[in-house]
Design a protein around this motif. Structure first.
Motif, PDB file in Angstrom:
ATOM      1  N   GLU A 346       0.944  -1.084   0.500  1.00 37.08           N
ATOM      2  CA  GLU A 346      -0.272   0.284   0.525  1.00 37.08           C
ATOM      3  C   GLU A 346       0.705   1.272   0.281  1.00 37.08           C
ATOM      4  OE1 GLU A 346      -3.110   0.059   3.241  1.00 37.08           O
ATOM      5  OE2 GLU A 346      -3.418  -1.821   2.344  1.00 37.08           O
ATOM      6  N   TYR A 347       0.359   2.324  -0.505  1.00 38.13           N
ATOM      7  CA  TYR A 347       1.282   3.630  -0.480  1.00 38.13           C
ATOM      8  C   TYR A 347       0.290   4.351  -1.273  1.00 38.13           C
ATOM      9  CZ  TYR A 347       1.160   3.093  -5.599  1.00 38.13           C
ATOM     10  OH  TYR A 347       0.754   2.507  -7.095  1.00 38.13           O
ATOM     11  N   LYS A 357      -4.278  10.355  -2.434  1.00 37.23           N
ATOM     12  CA  LYS A 357      -4.902   9.307  -2.029  1.00 37.23           C
ATOM     13  C   LYS A 357      -4.238   8.302  -2.265  1.00 37.23           C
ATOM     14  CE  LYS A 357      -7.271  10.891  -6.859  1.00 37.23           C
ATOM     15  NZ  LYS A 357      -7.702   9.792  -8.995  1.00 37.23           N
ATOM     16  N   TYR A 358      -5.373   6.578  -1.552  1.00 38.93           N
ATOM     17  CA  TYR A 358      -4.451   5.879  -0.573  1.00 38.93           C
ATOM     18  C   TYR A 358      -4.619   4.556  -1.812  1.00 38.93           C
ATOM     19  CZ  TYR A 358      -4.383   8.194   3.603  1.00 38.93           C
ATOM     20  OH  TYR A 358      -4.681   8.482   4.480  1.00 38.93           O
ATOM     21  N   LEU A 359      -3.523   3.686  -2.077  1.00 38.51           N
ATOM     22  CA  LEU A 359      -3.826   2.745  -3.450  1.00 38.51           C
ATOM     23  C   LEU A 359      -3.182   1.122  -2.632  1.00 38.51           C
ATOM     24  CD1 LEU A 359      -1.694   4.462  -6.557  1.00 38.51           C
ATOM     25  CD2 LEU A 359      -4.756   4.853  -5.942  1.00 38.51           C
ATOM     26  N   THR A 383      -9.174   4.289  -1.744  1.00 36.80           N
ATOM     27  CA  THR A 383      -9.550   5.872  -0.131  1.00 36.80           C
ATOM     28  C   THR A 383     -10.710   6.421   0.710  1.00 36.80           C
ATOM     29  OG1 THR A 383      -7.428   7.523  -2.367  1.00 36.80           O
ATOM     30  CG2 THR A 383      -8.858   8.948  -0.723  1.00 36.80           C
ATOM     31  N   ALA A 384     -11.497   5.934  -0.381  1.00 37.71           N
ATOM     32  CA  ALA A 384     -12.693   6.093   0.064  1.00 37.71           C
ATOM     33  C   ALA A 384     -12.597   4.934   2.133  1.00 37.71           C
ATOM     34  CB  ALA A 384     -13.867   5.516  -0.506  1.00 37.71           C
ATOM     35  N   GLU A 389     -12.350   4.106   7.517  1.00 42.05           N
ATOM     36  CA  GLU A 389     -11.579   3.696   8.720  1.00 42.05           C
ATOM     37  C   GLU A 389     -10.860   4.555   9.461  1.00 42.05           C
ATOM     38  OE1 GLU A 389      -8.792   1.213   6.829  1.00 42.05           O
ATOM     39  OE2 GLU A 389     -10.294  -0.421   6.202  1.00 42.05           O
ATOM     40  N   GLN A 390     -10.581   5.552   9.070  1.00 44.47           N
ATOM     41  CA  GLN A 390      -9.838   6.668   9.931  1.00 44.47           C
ATOM     42  C   GLN A 390     -11.028   7.752  10.803  1.00 44.47           C
ATOM     43  OE1 GLN A 390      -7.285   9.146   7.310  1.00 44.47           O
ATOM     44  NE2 GLN A 390      -5.645   7.853   6.877  1.00 44.47           N
ATOM     45  N   ALA A 391     -11.796   7.807   9.944  1.00 42.41           N
ATOM     46  CA  ALA A 391     -12.748   8.553  10.349  1.00 42.41           C
ATOM     47  C   ALA A 391     -13.990   7.363  11.856  1.00 42.41           C
ATOM     48  CB  ALA A 391     -13.884   9.327   9.525  1.00 42.41           C
TER      49      ALA A 391
END
Length: 614
Positions: A346-347, A357-359, A383-384, A389-391
């Motif tokens: 992941e990066y 953006k998270y990929l 990303t979504a 998850e962070q929220a």
């Protein structure tokens, strides 16, 4: 010596010697007559006046002659009279002294009649000798040959394709009607025909395209076969010209139809794939490692926000990668170049508008027959999910804080008006502490004595579950997680929950070890792999502050910790769990920053944990 005719032995007229020993002459003539009578060829002798002077037995049988015919004119003999212009031919031979030959037929029989001059001495011609050769069988064989030849020609002329027989110099010996109809056009193929009949590929079929005036281009198959005739040393070659224009046209039409159908199917498949990638925010790629040539799907261009069809290079990709994750990606690429195994990582991307953006990237490595390495992979925009998850993690943390504040507020409120209640609360706290001690003792006893829940465990699956449980905390701590899970990992037999606790403990310890790292990416690698001797290894590598090489095993001791809020029992319990699975847990320093904690357990029945001693 002069002689005069005299009758002798059946149909012969002898010549009596006028001078000399008549007895000797008569003996010679008698021997000659006997010899002539043994011949199967009919012989008739005529005088100059065309009167029969004599004949042998074969002539008597073949021409039905008798002794009474001697002295008669040839025209008075029915058989001889039926021969056209016999007397004329005989007179010419007697006059010229030159032989003559004529054919005649007697019923079903055919004869070749030879007329030779009968000479007296070297000059004077005294008559003619007629010989009759029966050629009936020969004529029949010739007629049969002619018939068979005509039948063969008739058969070949029914063949629509041209046929021709050539000699060794490529000269035409015979051909069918189709060949002679197109003779001038087929003659222009002479060069190709010579090439086909010569060299190492002699007599192999050749396909040629030839333009015929008024008919356009036609496709022909030139085929050659050697011909051998019994009794003849001459070499012949049969050449056929097969017109396959109609067949080729039909094949072309079918091929075009099949190509069109395949194109349509491919177009539909591509459309379905493109729509599926768009809906799932997933792009696909291929990477030729030796040449760095990359091919991207349209959705992957959209994820990176590059111009569609633009050449993709590693430098162009790095321009989008988040600066903190560039070392991670560089490390993945370098290891992928040599290993040729699957990888997953992941990066983050930092877009031109500063958005993140998270990929998630997954790739499978293959090698072609020349050993060239190629990766086929997919990249999903998560990303979504990561933001959700962070929220969620933030909401959980806030909820816990509120709960703690509420509990503290209630405790404060209860202590302030009621000192006795506070004493009771303290008493209960001491009681609960003792109870907790009892619980710990029971857990410890349970850990050492209770039979574990055994099952077949896939360490890859267990690792993925732990990663999913820890993802929010890792993201919150800005830890970049990379996983390398071996495809051929065998299952082990053990306690799934206990093994999850070990992996979870190693993962959280690695994350905590990088809390104070600010000068480099907080990179965490978790790997599964096979070991020699049918064992399985799980390794967790961090980029933290590391462990003193002189005391690498110290963190495994009970109650040893470097954390301000740690108890120092996590690794000790983990080691006990692994040892009960007949394995071992150890730590080792990295070549660079950080440390790697690993455990190894046997696969199969040997991995069954021992029961606690009783």
């Amino acid at each position: 010596m002069t002689a005069q005719p005299a009758a002798l032995n059946d149909g012969w007229t002898a010549f009596r010697a006028v001078n000399g020993d008549n007895a000797a002459a008569n003996t010679a003539v008698s021997d000659l007559v006997n010899i002539l009578d043994t011949l199967e060829v009919p012989i008739v002798v005529l005088r100059r006046d065309l009167v029969i002077a004599g004949f042998n037995r074969a002539a008597a049988d073949a021409l039905r002659l008798s002794l009474s015919d001697i002295g008669r004119a040839s025209r008075e003999i029915s058989v001889l009279a039926g021969l056209p212009r016999l007397e004329e031919h005989c007179s010419q031979v007697i006059a010229s002294g030159v032989e003559s030959r004529a054919d005649f037929r007697d019923g079903d029989r055919w004869f070749v009649m030879g007329i030779s001059p009968l000479k007296k001495g070297d000059r004077q011609v005294t008559g003619a000798v007629l010989t009759f050769t029966n050629v009936t069988a020969f004529r029949a064989s010739i007629d049969q040959v002619i018939y068979e030849r005509e039948c063969t020609k008739a058969i070949l002329n029914t063949v629509a394709n041209p046929l021709v027989v050539l000699d060794t110099d490529h000269r035409i010996q015979s051909g069918n009607r189709a060949f002679y109809t197109l003779f001038l056009e087929l003659a222009s193929l002479r060069t190709k025909l010579k090439a086909m009949l010569a060299g190492s590929r002699a007599f192999q079929s050749v396909e040629v395209d030839h333009v015929f005036p008024g008919e356009g281009q036609r496709t022909l198959i030139l085929d050659a076969r050697p011909l051998t005739l019994p009794g003849y040393s001459q070499r012949r070659v049969l050449v056929t010209f097969q017109d396959i224009t109609a067949r080729k046209t039909a094949e072309t039409a079918n091929n075009l139809r099949a190509i069109a159908e395949r194109k349509e199917g491919l177009r539909r498949s591509e459309a379905f794939l493109a729509e599926a990638q768009r809906l799932s925010s997933t792009g696909s790629f291929s990477w030729q490692v030796t040449t760095n040539e990359m091919t991207w799907s349209g959705q992957l261009y959209c994820i990176f926000e590059f111009d569609q069809g633009a050449p993709v290079t590693l430098e162009l990709i790095r321009s989008r990668v988040h600066p903190e994750d560039i070392p991670v990606l560089h490390d993945v690429i370098e290891r992928a170049r040599g290993a040729g195994t699957d990888f997953e990582c992941e990066y983050r991307l930092q877009m031109p508008d500063e958005s993140i953006k998270y990929l998630l990237m997954v790739a499978h490595g293959t090698r072609d027959e020349d050993g060239r390495l190629e990766y086929i992979g997919a990249v999903q925009d998560v990303t979504a999910r990561r933001l959700s998850e962070q929220a969620l993690g933030k909401a959980q943390s806030e909820l816990a804080r509120v709960a703690r504040a509420t509990a503290l507020s209630a405790l404060t409120a209860s202590i302030a008006p009621d000192v006795d209640g506070a004493r009771e609360t303290a008493r209960r706290t001491i009681r609960d502490g003792n109870r907790a001690s009892d619980v710990i003792a029971r857990v410890r006893a349970l850990f050492t004595r209770k039979e574990p829940a055994l099952e077949a465990v896939d360490l890859n699956e267990v690792t993925r579950e732990v990663i999913a449980l820890s993802s929010s905390d890792l993201q919150r701590n800005r830890v970049v997680l990379q996983s390398e899970l071996a495809q051929d990992l065998p299952a082990i037999t053990g306690d799934r929950i206990q093994l999850q606790l070990v992996i979870l403990n190693l993962l959280r310890n690695a994350s905590d070890a990088m809390v104070d790292v600010h000068d480099r990416p907080r990179q965490l690698l978790i790997r599964t792999e096979r070991e020699d001797g049918d064992r399985v290894r799980v390794s967790v590598r961090d980029a933290g502050l590391g462990v003193d090489p002189q005391n690498m095993n110290k963190p495994l001791d009970a109650f040893y910790t470097t954390k301000t809020d740690g108890m120092g029992i996590g690794l000790s319990i983990s080691r006990s769990i692994i040892e009960r699975h007949h394995g071992r847990l150890w730590a080792e320093p990295n070549d660079g920053p950080g440390a790697t904690f690993s455990f190894s357990v046997p696969s199969g029945p040997e991995s069954v944990p021992d029961a606690a001693p009783r």
